[in-house]
Design an enzyme around this catalytic site. Structure first.
Site, PDB file in Angstrom:
ATOM      1  N   ASP A  23      38.076  50.797  47.159  1.00 56.77           N
ATOM      2  CA  ASP A  23      36.748  50.992  46.585  1.00 56.77           C
ATOM      3  C   ASP A  23      35.811  49.948  47.170  1.00 56.77           C
ATOM      4  OD1 ASP A  23      36.564  48.725  44.262  1.00 56.77           O
ATOM      5  OD2 ASP A  23      38.566  49.597  44.274  1.00 56.77           O
ATOM      6  N   GLU A 115      33.901  46.884  32.576  1.00 57.63           N
ATOM      7  CA  GLU A 115      34.604  45.603  32.715  1.00 57.63           C
ATOM      8  C   GLU A 115      33.855  44.435  32.085  1.00 57.63           C
ATOM      9  OE1 GLU A 115      34.409  44.028  36.936  1.00 57.63           O
ATOM     10  OE2 GLU A 115      34.180  46.184  37.330  1.00 57.63           O
TER      11      GLU A 115
END
Length: 220
Positions: A23, A115
């Site tokens: 990613d 997150e």
């Protein structure tokens, strides 16, 4: 788990899985996608990439368009993700993603990157995430993927948002037995890989379901 050091990527890879990917975001600077496509080590080629698209209610990743096009031209299966801020309006965050991301057949379902909690209450976080997920699902007609780490999964996702495909970031795990086998699709196992064509360290992921399940988390 059958870990094996792969010099081409600078890290150990869990070789029991056959579909490996990365990613990226603007933090990876300008990427040479043609070089990325050609990298191979110990029989492993990168097969997919998730690209950061948006963040919060108004931000867009300045490298998204270039990376999104480059990934497709490199014949990598691609997905787009949104970095979620619990202090921002979930509907505006969903709209931000929808405005910037056009998905095509074969692309991965949209991803919410969860997150950070920013001091918000459990109910604010869970309800906000649910609203983002439902809004994005209605637009793209596919169930989005939740990316998070082990601690946040156990506190906020488990028991609340179990119906969504899960992408877990866990760099310490040697195995995945602490996560639900029925909806865990991706595992980010390292943030320290290297890939020719990309400057700096790169996040590495594997698809942990059976290979023929890959299309179940993609745009039909």
């Amino acid at each position: 788990m059958d870990w094996k050091p792969v010099s081409a990527f600078g890290i150990r890879l869990p070789m029991r899985y056959s579909i490996h990917g990365i990613d990226v975001s603007r933090h990876n600077a300008r990427i040479d996608w043609e070089r990325v496509r050609q990298v191979e080590g110990d029989g492993v080629r990168l097969q997919f990439v998730f690209v950061k698209a948006t963040e919060g209610a108004t931000l867009a990743d300045r490298s998204f368009d270039r990376n999104w096009t480059g990934a497709r031209e490199a014949n990598l299966r691609r997905g787009a993700y949104h970095f979620y801020h619990p202090t921002r309006d979930p509907l505006k965050q969903a709209d931000n993603f929808i405005r910037h991301v056009e998905l095509q057949a074969g692309d991965f379902a949209p991803v919410v990157d969860f997150e950070t909690v920013n001091g918000q209450s459990d109910s604010t976080i869970i309800n906000g995430l649910r609203l983002w997920l439902e809004t994005v699902e209605e637009h793209y007609s596919v169930r989005p993927i939740i990316y998070t780490n082990g601690n946040l999964y156990k506190r906020y996702i488990k028991g609340n948002l179990d119906d969504y495909p899960l992408w877990i970031a866990d760099y310490s795990a040697e195995h995945l037995r602490t996560y639900p086998a029925d909806n865990l699709y991706f595992w980010q196992h390292s943030d320290a890989g290297v890939v020719r064509g990309i400057r700096g360290r790169v996040d590495f992921n594997v698809f942990v379901m059976d290979d023929d399940e890959l299309t179940s988390v993609c745009i039909p």
